[in-house]
Design a protein around this motif. Structure first.
Motif, PDB file in Angstrom:
ATOM      1  N   ALA A  67       0.880  -1.360  -0.395  1.00 51.61           N
ATOM      2  CA  ALA A  67       0.293  -0.402  -0.457  1.00 51.61           C
ATOM      3  C   ALA A  67       1.378   1.969  -0.079  1.00 51.61           C
ATOM      4  O   ALA A  67       0.723   2.231  -0.940  1.00 51.61           O
ATOM      5  N   ALA A  68       1.682   1.947   0.600  1.00 55.83           N
ATOM      6  CA  ALA A  68       2.511   2.864   0.841  1.00 55.83           C
ATOM      7  C   ALA A  68       3.508   2.581  -0.646  1.00 55.83           C
ATOM      8  O   ALA A  68       3.985   3.931  -0.554  1.00 55.83           O
ATOM      9  N   ARG A  69       4.227   1.662  -0.789  1.00 54.53           N
ATOM     10  CA  ARG A  69       5.136   1.488  -2.565  1.00 54.53           C
ATOM     11  C   ARG A  69       3.998   2.067  -3.492  1.00 54.53           C
ATOM     12  O   ARG A  69       4.750   2.479  -3.951  1.00 54.53           O
ATOM     13  N   ARG A  70       3.272   1.294  -3.438  1.00 58.01           N
ATOM     14  CA  ARG A  70       2.309   2.596  -4.510  1.00 58.01           C
ATOM     15  C   ARG A  70       1.654   2.965  -4.472  1.00 58.01           C
ATOM     16  O   ARG A  70       1.090   3.759  -4.994  1.00 58.01           O
ATOM     17  N   ARG A  71       1.595   4.043  -3.028  1.00 58.75           N
ATOM     18  CA  ARG A  71       1.079   5.278  -2.909  1.00 58.75           C
ATOM     19  C   ARG A  71      -0.032   5.092  -2.458  1.00 58.75           C
ATOM     20  O   ARG A  71      -0.401   5.694  -2.469  1.00 58.75           O
ATOM     21  N   MET A  72      -0.888   4.209  -1.988  1.00 58.15           N
ATOM     22  CA  MET A  72      -2.095   3.772  -2.164  1.00 58.15           C
ATOM     23  C   MET A  72      -2.280   4.694  -0.868  1.00 58.15           C
ATOM     24  O   MET A  72      -3.046   4.853  -0.035  1.00 58.15           O
ATOM     25  N   LEU A  73      -1.484   3.959   0.151  1.00 59.28           N
ATOM     26  CA  LEU A  73      -1.340   4.409   1.810  1.00 59.28           C
ATOM     27  C   LEU A  73       0.036   6.256   1.416  1.00 59.28           C
ATOM     28  O   LEU A  73       1.059   5.867   1.037  1.00 59.28           O
ATOM     29  N   PRO A  74      -0.086   7.377   1.166  1.00 57.89           N
ATOM     30  CA  PRO A  74       0.170   8.791   0.934  1.00 57.89           C
ATOM     31  C   PRO A  74       1.377   8.160   2.646  1.00 57.89           C
ATOM     32  O   PRO A  74       1.103   7.697   3.842  1.00 57.89           O
ATOM     33  N   PHE A  75       3.108   8.837   2.149  1.00 61.37           N
ATOM     34  CA  PHE A  75       3.759   8.372   2.933  1.00 61.37           C
ATOM     35  C   PHE A  75       3.497   9.114   4.369  1.00 61.37           C
ATOM     36  O   PHE A  75       3.569   8.954   5.583  1.00 61.37           O
TER      37      PHE A  75
END
Length: 321
Positions: free
Chosen positions: A21-29
Motif C-alpha cells: 500500500a505504501a510502496r504503490r502510494r495507495m497509502l501516502p507516506f
C-alpha cells in the motif's frame, strides 16, 4: 509446519499489505505517521495493559528471565558492534545495527503473534522482554552511537535523552499499570474497560499494516540518499545475527541457567526463544533517522529479517512446539 504457517501467514500477510500500500502510494507516506501515532499512543498501550492486567505479577517480575534476556541482548550488541566496525561503519551506524540485531519486533508483532500461537499466557514473558529492550538495550545503543563525537559528554547526554524518550513512551507505562492492576486484582469500570478492549483489538492488525508501511517508507527514504550499491556484508550478517544467533544464544543461555538450578520453566524459555527469533523492530529505522545513522543499512536489515522471518520464525515454532 503447515499448521504453524497457517497461524503465522495472516500476520506476515498484513505486513506485506502495508508494504504494498505504501510502496504503490495507495497509502501516502504522510499518513504513515498518523497510523504510527494511533498504534503507539492508543491501541498498543491498551493491548499491553490488558495482557499485563491478566498476567500473574510473578511472570512480569521474573528475575531469572529478565537477567537472561538482558545478558543475551548485551552479548548480541557487543558482537554486532565488534563485527560491524570498519573504515566505513563507525560507532553511529554500528550501534544502530546492533540495536536491530538485539531488539525484536515484540510490541507490534510478537505479542499478538505469540498469543495466537501459544495462548494468552505467552504475553507475560514477551512483555518482560519489551521492558528490558526499551529501557536498557535501546538506551545503551543510543549512548554508544554518540561515541563518534568529539564531545566526551556525548554518550552520557545521549543516554539521558534515551531514558527521557523511554519516560515519554506510553508502552512501559501501560505495562506498569497492567502489572499494578494484576497485583491489586483491580480493573477499570465496565465502559472504560470496553473502550480499552476496542482499542486493544485494533492494535494487532493496524500495527502489522503499519510495519509494512514504515518499511516501504524507510526503503524509499534510504534510496534517495544512497550513492552506489551497498555491500551485502554490511547488512546480511546482522540479519543472520538477529534471526539465528540471537534465538540460539537465548536457548543456550536458558538451558545453561536451568542446568545451574535457576528457576526457569520450559514455557517461559520457549516464549523467550521465539521472541528472539522475531524480525528486527521496525521503529529502529525512525531512531536511526533521528540520530543521523545510515537508514539505508538499517532499512535493509529490518526488511530482510521481516521477509525471511516468515520461514525462519515458523521453523523455530515448529521445532519448539
Amino acid at each position: 509446519m503447515l499448521s504453524v504457517l497457517a497461524v503465522t501467514f495472516p500476520f506476515f500477510a498484513l505486513v506485506l499489505a502495508g508494504y504494498i500500500a505504501a510502496r504503490r502510494r495507495m497509502l501516502p507516506f504522510e499518513a504513515i505517521g498518523g497510523l504510527n501515532t494511533f498504534v503507539l499512543f492508543f491501541a498498543l498501550p491498551c493491548m499491553l495493559y490488558r495482557f499485563g492486567a491478566s498476567t500473574p505479577i510473578a511472570q512480569l517480575l521474573d528475575p531469572t528471565a529478565a537477567i537472561l534476556w538482558l545478558a543475551c541482548a548485551l552479548l548480541v550488541v557487543a558482537a554486532t558492534v565488534k563485527y560491524s566496525m570498519n573504515a566505513r561503519i563507525r560507532w553511529n551506524d554500528a550501534s544502530f545495527g546492533a540495536l536491530v540485531a538485539a531488539f525484536p519486533n515484540t510490541g507490534f508483532m510478537g505479542v499478538p503473534l505469540l498469543v495466537a500461537l501459544l495462548g494468552a499466557q505467552a504475553a507475560g514473558p514477551a512483555i518482560l522482554t519489551i521492558m528490558i529492550d526499551l529501557v536498557f538495550t535501546t538506551s545503551l545503543c543510543i549512548a554508544l552511537s554518540r561515541l563518534d563525537g568529539a564531545d566526551q559528554h556525548g554518550a552520557s547526554d545521549a543516554a539521558k535523552k534515551a531514558l527521557k524518550g523511554v519516560a515519554l513512551n506510553p508502552m512501559p507505562w501501560a505495562i506498569l499499570l497492567g502489572g499494578l492492576s494484576s497485583a491489586m486484582d483491580w480493573k477499570p469500570v465496565g465502559p472504560i474497560m470496553d473502550t480499552i478492549g476496542l482499542l486493544a483489538d485494533a492494535a494487532s492488525p493496524v500495527a502489522l499494516f503499519t510495519i509494512g508501511a514504515v518499511l516501504a517508507r524507510s526503503q524509499f527514504v534510504a534510496a534517495q540518499g544512497e550513492h552506489g550499491p551497498m555491500p551485502a556484508s554490511d547488512f546480511v550478517p546482522v540479519a543472520l545475527m538477529k534471526l539465528f544467533v540471537h534465538p540460539l544464544l537465548v536457548w543456550g543461555a536458558g538451558m545453561g541457567a536451568r542446568a545451574a538450578g535457576l528457576p526457569l520453566d520450559d514455557f517461559t524459555l520457549t516464549v523467550m526463544v521465539l521472541v528472539a527469533a522475531l524480525p528486527s523492530a521496525s521503529n529502529v529505522s525512525l531512531l536511526a533517522e533521528r540520530f543521523g545513522a545510515d537508514t539505508g543499512r538499517i532499512a535493509r536489515i529490518i526488511l530482510l529479517t521481516t521477509a525471511a522471518a516468515f520461514v525462519t520464525f515458523s521453523g523455530v515454532v515448529a521445532l519448539l512446539t
